[in-house]
Write a protein that holds these residues in place. Structure first.
Motif, short mmCIF file in Angstrom:
data_model
loop_
_atom_site.label_atom_id
_atom_site.label_comp_id
_atom_site.label_asym_id
_atom_site.label_seq_id
_atom_site.Cartn_x
_atom_site.Cartn_y
_atom_site.Cartn_z
N GLY A 185 0.73 -1.08 -0.03
CA GLY A 185 0.06 0.00 0.04
C GLY A 185 0.80 1.24 -0.02
N GLY A 186 0.23 2.25 0.51
CA GLY A 186 0.96 3.69 0.60
C GLY A 186 0.64 4.11 1.54
N CYS A 187 1.67 5.38 1.76
CA CYS A 187 1.50 5.87 3.23
C CYS A 187 2.25 7.48 3.05
CB CYS A 187 2.26 5.17 4.38
SG CYS A 187 4.18 4.84 3.72
N GLY A 188 2.29 8.12 4.17
CA GLY A 188 2.80 9.58 4.12
C GLY A 188 2.44 10.36 5.04
N MET A 189 2.99 11.66 4.97
CA MET A 189 2.50 12.62 5.94
C MET A 189 1.31 13.35 5.15
SD MET A 189 4.64 12.06 8.08
CE MET A 189 4.42 13.36 9.44
N LEU A 190 0.30 13.57 6.37
CA LEU A 190 -0.90 14.40 5.67
C LEU A 190 -0.48 15.69 4.89
CD1 LEU A 190 -3.22 14.04 8.91
CD2 LEU A 190 -2.97 12.52 6.74
N ASP A 191 -1.13 15.85 4.10
CA ASP A 191 -0.96 17.00 3.17
C ASP A 191 -1.77 18.18 3.75
OD1 ASP A 191 -0.17 17.67 -0.11
OD2 ASP A 191 -1.59 19.17 0.86
N PRO A 192 -1.34 19.31 4.06
CA PRO A 192 -2.01 20.57 4.44
C PRO A 192 -3.19 20.75 3.85
CG PRO A 192 0.49 21.02 4.25
CD PRO A 192 0.27 19.48 3.63
N ALA A 193 -3.36 20.53 2.46
CA ALA A 193 -4.63 20.62 1.94
C ALA A 193 -5.79 19.79 2.49
CB ALA A 193 -4.57 20.47 0.37
N VAL A 194 -5.45 18.61 2.71
CA VAL A 194 -6.27 17.67 3.70
C VAL A 194 -7.05 18.12 4.82
CG1 VAL A 194 -6.84 15.25 4.41
CG2 VAL A 194 -5.54 15.72 2.43
N LEU A 195 -6.03 18.68 5.59
CA LEU A 195 -6.43 19.11 7.02
C LEU A 195 -7.15 20.56 6.76
CD1 LEU A 195 -2.93 18.97 8.77
CD2 LEU A 195 -4.68 17.71 9.14
N ASP A 196 -6.81 21.13 5.74
CA ASP A 196 -7.55 22.72 5.47
C ASP A 196 -8.93 22.05 5.15
OD1 ASP A 196 -5.90 24.58 5.90
OD2 ASP A 196 -5.72 25.06 3.66
N ALA A 197 -9.20 21.00 4.30
CA ALA A 197 -10.63 20.61 3.89
C ALA A 197 -11.46 19.99 5.01
CB ALA A 197 -10.49 19.38 2.94
N VAL A 198 -10.79 19.65 6.17
CA VAL A 198 -11.61 19.05 7.21
C VAL A 198 -11.78 20.28 8.43
CG1 VAL A 198 -11.44 16.71 6.73
CG2 VAL A 198 -9.70 17.77 8.06
N GLY A 199 -10.98 21.31 8.29
CA GLY A 199 -11.01 22.43 9.14
C GLY A 199 -10.11 21.87 10.40
N ILE A 200 -8.95 21.38 10.13
CA ILE A 200 -7.67 21.02 11.16
C ILE A 200 -6.96 22.05 11.18
CG2 ILE A 200 -6.24 19.46 12.32
CD1 ILE A 200 -7.99 17.33 11.90
N ASP A 201 -6.28 22.66 12.23
CA ASP A 201 -5.17 23.75 12.08
C ASP A 201 -3.95 23.07 11.94
OD1 ASP A 201 -3.37 25.87 12.27
OD2 ASP A 201 -3.94 26.49 14.30
N GLY A 202 -3.38 23.30 10.91
CA GLY A 202 -2.00 22.51 10.35
C GLY A 202 -0.90 22.98 10.95
N ASP A 203 -1.06 24.34 11.65
CA ASP A 203 -0.09 24.75 12.70
C ASP A 203 0.36 24.26 14.00
OD1 ASP A 203 0.95 26.49 10.53
OD2 ASP A 203 -0.29 28.17 11.32
N GLU A 204 -1.08 23.55 14.30
CA GLU A 204 -0.99 23.04 15.53
C GLU A 204 -0.75 21.32 15.49
OE1 GLU A 204 -4.65 23.68 17.93
OE2 GLU A 204 -3.97 22.54 19.53
#
Ligand code: DAH
Length: 357
Positions: free
Chosen positions: A300-319
């Motif tokens: 399969g695949g893996c990786g660090m969450l892309d900031p655009a995904v955090l944005d889409a669900v309203g999670i603060d990528g700075d925190e």
């Protein structure tokens, strides 16, 4: 009184009726019918001989003959009905399956009982491994909107990355807006959305389930298959945490003699992204048909969450930061049990299935 061809009509008719009553089968009836009412019957012979009668007697004789014929024909039809019905009942009796006999007579004791499929067992084992590592288990829907399956995962409409997933669309709403999920990644979105709504971050979760792709089945692919998705959203999460989880999982599930490796890759929802591979257990890394001569099988695949995904669900990528992974449950079963062709999992060959009871 001069003798008439119809002198013996009453006895002859009675005899015919007795013959009809004695017919034993539809076949016999069909064979004898010409002699009873057809061209070769005495009724027909008599009909022709009416010409010898005086014209004044002919009408009366003709009526008597008609009457006799009608009686015999009615009897013949009645017998035909009886014989047909009896034949049908006999056939029903022959065709009847006496399930009572099968169940009571043929089952050896102790009776054979079914067992969970290898995929279901594998899914449970994988959940156990991750639960032991501190993950919770969640599930999501198999029918998703385009938003969950693609857009929220940073794959906008018409983005070339959509070509990575050959998609089954469901005929609902606007064309191509509802899909059979092509991966378990949309469940990440559901989980993050509800964590935001309930203010319940962090998340450490795995999400197993069935996925669908318009793939031609082969040794490593099924059109309906299973993945387990992983998601961690927390403070100060680094790529080394992801690599550590993948390595710990590989050793726990496959044992110490299976190697794993991460190779750089691209997924729209992670950055950086990697592909997760293990040594092919069919050839032990030598190269074979199952691994297309590479010695490795991609899980399969893996990786660090892309900031655009955090944005889409309203999670603060700075925190918050996090990683995700998703890999095939059927592939894990295949590698763990050295199944050269994955299609064996769905072909229902009892000789194959019995090995995993
Ligand atoms: N969803 C990807 C697929 O099915 C696999 C995957 C890659 C899942 C990277 C992830 C990830 O969570 O981070 O091909």
């Amino acid at each position: 009184m001069a003798s008439s061809p119809l002198d013996n009509l009453a006895e002859q008719t009675a005899q015919l009726l007795a013959t009809v009553a004695a017919l034993g089968s539809i076949d016999q009836l069909r064979d004898d019918e010409p002699m009873i009412t057809g061209k070769r019957s005495f009724l027909s012979t008599l009909q022709k001989s009416l010409g010898v009668l005086a014209p004044e007697d002919r009408k009366d004789a003709g009526a008597r003959l008609q009457e006799a014929r009608r009686t015999v024909e009615a009897a013949l039809e009645g017998r035909r009905d009886e014989l047909t019905r009896a034949a049908r009942l006999r056939q029903l009796e022959v065709d009847r399956m006496d399930l009572g006999d099968v169940v009571v007579g043929a089952v050896r004791w102790p009776a054979t009982v079914g067992h969970p499929s290898l995929v279901a067992v594998t899914q449970r084992e994988l959940e156990d491994v991750f639960v032991a590592m501190g993950f919770t288990v969640s599930e999501g829907p198999e029918v998703e909107s385009d938003w969950y399956n693609f857009e929220a995962l940073n794959i906008p409409p018409a983005h070339p990355a959509r070509g990575m997933w050959d998609t089954f669309y469901v005929e609902l709403g606007e064309p191509e807006t509802v899909v059979l999920r092509t991966h378990t990644s949309p469940t990440q979105i559901h989980l993050m959305e509800s964590a935001v709504a309930r203010d319940s971050l962090p998340i450490h979760a795995v999400m197993p389930g069935r996925c669908y792709r318009r793939d031609t089945p082969d040794a490593r692919h099924l059109a309906a298959f299973h993945q387990v998705e992983g998601l961690v959203v927390d403070h100060h999460i680094a790529f080394s945490d992801l690599a550590g989880v993948i390595e710990t999982f590989t050793r726990a599930y496959f044992g110490p003699d299976i190697e794993s490796r991460l190779r750089p890759a691209f997924f729209p929802f992670t950055e950086p992204s990697a592909e997760f591979e293990v040594t092919c257990t069919i050839c032990r890394g030598e190269g074979c048909r199952t691994c297309s001569q590479t010695g490795w099988i991609e899980l399969g695949g893996c990786g660090m969450l892309d900031p655009a995904v955090l944005d889409a669900v309203g999670i603060d990528g700075d925190e918050w930061s996090g990683f995700a992974f998703g890999f095939g449950i059927d592939r894990c079963a295949q590698m763990r049990h050295q199944i050269a062709d994955m299609r064996a999992l769905v072909e229902n060959d009892a000789r194959f299935l019995r090995q995993f009871s």
